[in-house]
Design an enzyme around this catalytic site. Structure first.
Site, mmCIF file in Angstrom:
data_model
loop_
_atom_site.group_PDB
_atom_site.id
_atom_site.type_symbol
_atom_site.label_atom_id
_atom_site.label_comp_id
_atom_site.label_asym_id
_atom_site.label_seq_id
_atom_site.Cartn_x
_atom_site.Cartn_y
_atom_site.Cartn_z
ATOM 1 N N LYS A 1 -7.313 -5.950 -2.749
ATOM 2 C CA LYS A 1 -8.112 -5.180 -1.593
ATOM 3 C C LYS A 1 -8.628 -3.757 -2.340
ATOM 4 O O LYS A 1 -7.764 -3.067 -2.769
ATOM 5 C CB LYS A 1 -6.960 -4.876 -0.510
ATOM 6 N N LYS B 1 0.592 -1.264 -0.088
ATOM 7 C CA LYS B 1 -0.025 0.021 0.094
ATOM 8 C C LYS B 1 0.878 1.226 0.079
ATOM 9 O O LYS B 1 2.133 1.119 0.077
ATOM 10 C CB LYS B 1 -0.966 -0.043 1.045
#
Length: 251
Positions: free
Chosen positions: A87, A29
């Site tokens: 995700k 991320k």
């Protein structure tokens, strides 16, 4: 319970690789772009190459808007770059129907390219602060869209934590709803070792952490430390053993 660790750079991923035996999923991320900020495709590729081949890599595609086509392309980019868990933070979705529309597009884009990849519909424990879909709607959104998992994180990283916004009994309801639909249930949001007994008891499948395994407990200024990853795993394993022993005794 699986342990997901979130490095924000290739250098941190190398540190994760040093602690690979203690973690289950390396999550890519970019925290400075949001709670589930998306990193660059080349960073996903480099992290995939940096961690052991048998260790799954997940990637966030961002705190996404209600733009199914845009999000589907982003998700395809993540899976093409080497991620096996995709995700999606449904930040811009204000209704379950919007969330389902986005996630159906993501599932099709990802599964058409790599059927075995896992798609995670992610919501926010502090949804009331940003105006997005209710946390307890996530399992149904994930199930109706064909996703594989439902996840809760926190949208605003200001020191507040998962249980500050969704108390343990509501988290237990979230996990139960996910399991009833055949989904994995993932929980994150400034999770600390002190939370592990509760997370174990309610049946969490995946716990996501960053700050708890960073130097000084600082998810932004600190760097992931292999020895802290090992310590976190040891505490996870201890709670798992104690919970299993308690269940056996109760039986």
């Amino acid at each position: 319970m699986l342990l997901l660790i979130s490095p924000d750079s290739v250098e941190e991923a190398v540190d994760c690789a040093k602690a690979a035996e203690y973690l289950d999923i390396v999550d890519v991320k970019k925290p400075d772009e949001g709670s589930l900020g998306a990193n660059f495709p080349w960073v996903i590729r480099e992290i995939r190459e940096a961690v052991p081949a048998g260790k799954p890599v997940s990637a966030t595609v961002g705190d996404v808007p209600y733009k199914p086509g845009t999000v589907a392309q982003a998700a395809l980019g993540a899976v093409v770059s080497g991620a096996t868990y995709i995700k999606v933070g449904l930040y811009g979705c204000t209704t379950p129907d919007q969330g389902i529309e986005v996630m159906r597009a993501v599932v099709r884009a990802v599964k058409d390219h790599r059927p075995e990849a896992l798609v995670v519909a992610s919501g926010y424990a502090d949804a009331h602060r940003v105006g997005c879909v209710n946390p307890l709607a996530l399992p149904d959104i994930a199930a109706r869209s064909g996703a594989d998992a439902a996840m809760l994180d926190t949208a605003i990283k200001d020191g507040s934590r998962l249980f500050d916004h969704v108390p343990p009994d509501v988290c237990a309801e979230f996990v139960g709803l996910a399991h009833a639909s055949g989904l994995l249930a993932a929980l994150a949001g400034s999770v600390k070792q002190a939370d592990l007994a509760t997370l174990t008891r309610i049946g969490t499948d995946i716990v996501g952490v960053r700050g708890a395994v960073c130097e000084g407990g600082d998810r932004n200024a600190g760097r992931i430390q292999p020895h802290l990853v090992a310590a976190f795993r040891a505490e996870m394993d201890r709670h798992a053993r104690e919970f299993a022993a308690g269940v056996t005794l109760a039986g």
